[in-house]
Design a protein around this motif. Structure first.
Motif, PDB file in Angstrom:
ATOM      1  N   SER A  59       0.948  -1.327   0.133  1.00 44.67           N
ATOM      2  CA  SER A  59       0.102   0.000  -0.022  1.00 44.67           C
ATOM      3  C   SER A  59       0.863   1.180   0.082  1.00 44.67           C
ATOM      4  O   SER A  59       0.331   2.396  -0.440  1.00 44.67           O
ATOM      5  N   ASP A  60       2.298   1.216   0.326  1.00 51.13           N
ATOM      6  CA  ASP A  60       3.073   2.061   0.188  1.00 51.13           C
ATOM      7  C   ASP A  60       3.346   2.723  -0.982  1.00 51.13           C
ATOM      8  O   ASP A  60       3.878   3.767  -1.276  1.00 51.13           O
ATOM      9  N   PRO A  70      -4.733   5.498  -0.893  1.00 53.03           N
ATOM     10  CA  PRO A  70      -3.612   4.498  -0.097  1.00 53.03           C
ATOM     11  C   PRO A  70      -4.350   3.934   1.412  1.00 53.03           C
ATOM     12  O   PRO A  70      -4.123   2.752   1.800  1.00 53.03           O
ATOM     13  N   GLN A  83       1.155   1.379  -3.909  1.00 52.78           N
ATOM     14  CA  GLN A  83       0.211   0.983  -4.721  1.00 52.78           C
ATOM     15  C   GLN A  83      -0.602   2.577  -5.072  1.00 52.78           C
ATOM     16  O   GLN A  83      -0.776   3.244  -4.597  1.00 52.78           O
TER      17      GLN A  83
END
Length: 366
Positions: free
Chosen positions: A106-107, A145, A109
């Motif tokens: 997620s950092d 995010p 994405q």
């Protein structure tokens, strides 16, 4: 937003290949089964951190390989950086940005954004609710995010709760954990519902406007459907959380009997309507395809409105599935950003005004 270069190593049917892309339209051509879709799958993975044709990332490896790599140089928000996805048969996927390993997907994405449109999407309106949730989640995970983190945690809790319910027949003491998992799911579920509600509102407005351009005699609308006790999906997260808690507590006996999570955002849906009637139930094949085209192109417009630049548009052999009128509709709405389009047809390059053409045969540029 642009994909500058792409290096594939042992990915799908590619042994080792490098692509240098044009900032406008890139045509990937060749016979079926040569690797055109594999190329788009690699590009899409750079934004979503997953493979769109399988849940198992190790399936992206060549049959005879133990590791694979997708390495790209990209431009986003007027900055150049590298993204590197590394696959293995024995450990989870590793993600690197500018050579630095990232702790969570997620950092990164959504740092590089794509919108994918493939033939299967043409039946999005008629597919089950899971397909439309996946459509919403793919976009929101790139745009927000925090949504990606909430969704990841919700799915983790959901899987644990399912195991608790299924194993409780043999081990009833597990049910002591039921309430804790239910309350935690309600917390993350409330945020998911709010994000989806706001995104759907914008998506439906944009898709309705696009739809009028191709079918002015029809009105496209839609409805985001979530847990029935949530009276206002735009309310604060704390209000929605309490409503989710009330609902799940009232269904405890039913969940234990069914050994399944009976409600929550994992059951949400986006119902599309044509002139106030269900497009899925009453729409013709042409109407359903027009609805889907409008949704996908609206998704691209929302990304542009959010970032001030278009995401990379990935069109996987979509034109061959459309009649001439709908082909022209798509082609008239893809200017302004980078496009990668696969096609088997001859003579399509001139029609697309392609800046670069990549003939693919057996995982190689020929």
């Amino acid at each position: 937003m642009k994909l500058i270069t792409l290096n594939l190593q042992n990915f799908r049917n590619y042994t080792e290949e490098k692509f240098v892309f044009d900032p406008s339209v890139n045509l990937i051509c060749g016979e079926n089964g040569q690797g055109k879709t594999n190329l788009l799958e690699a590009v899409a993975a750079l934004s979503t951190m997953r493979l769109f044709r399988t849940a198992q990332k190790r399936e992206g490896l060549r049959f005879d390989a133990d590791f694979a790599k997708i390495l790209a140089e990209v431009e986003a928000q007027h900055r150049d950086f590298s993204l590197d996805l590394r696959f293995s048969r024995v450990k989870p996927m590793e993600i690197y940005k500018n050579g630095v390993r990232q702790k969570r997907q997620s950092d990164v994405q959504g740092l590089f954004k794509t919108v994918l449109f493939c033939p299967e999407d043409l039946s999005l309106v008629r597919q089950g609710a899971a397909a439309r949730r996946r459509f919403l989640d793919t976009a929101l995970c790139q745009l927000r995010p925090n949504y990606a983190r909430c969704l990841e945690e919700y799915h983790r809790l959901h899987e644990h709760k399912i195991r608790i319910l299924r194993d409780s027949e043999q081990n009833p003491s597990l049910l002591s954990l039921w309430e804790d998992f239910s309350l935690r799911m309600a917390k993350f579920g409330a945020h998911i519902i709010r994000y989806r509600a706001y995104y759907c509102k914008k998506l439906l407005a944009a898709s309705a406007e696009l739809h009028r351009a191709i079918a002015p005699q029809e009105e496209l609308s839609g409805e985001y459907q979530t847990v029935k006790t949530v009276t206002d999906p735009f309310a604060t997260a704390s209000v929605i959380e309490q409503q989710l808690i009330e609902h799940v507590l009232s269904h405890k006996t039913a969940e234990i009997k069914a050994r399944s999570c009976l409600s929550g955002p994992h059951k949400d849906d986006l119902v599309m309507l044509l002139n106030g009637r269900s497009a899925s139930a009453y729409g013709s094949q042409g109407q359903v395809r027009t609805c889907t085209l409008s949704l996908k192109l609206a998704e691209r417009e929302l990304f542009n409105g959010e970032d001030g630049e278009y995401p990379v548009l990935l069109l996987d052999d979509v034109l061959s599935e459309l009649d001439r009128r709908r082909q022209d509709f798509v082609l008239n709405h893809i200017s302004g950003g980078q496009v990668l389009i696969t096609c088997c047809e001859d003579g399509i390059s001139e029609k697309l005004h392609a800046g670069a053409v990549f003939p693919i045969e057996n995982g190689k540029i020929i």
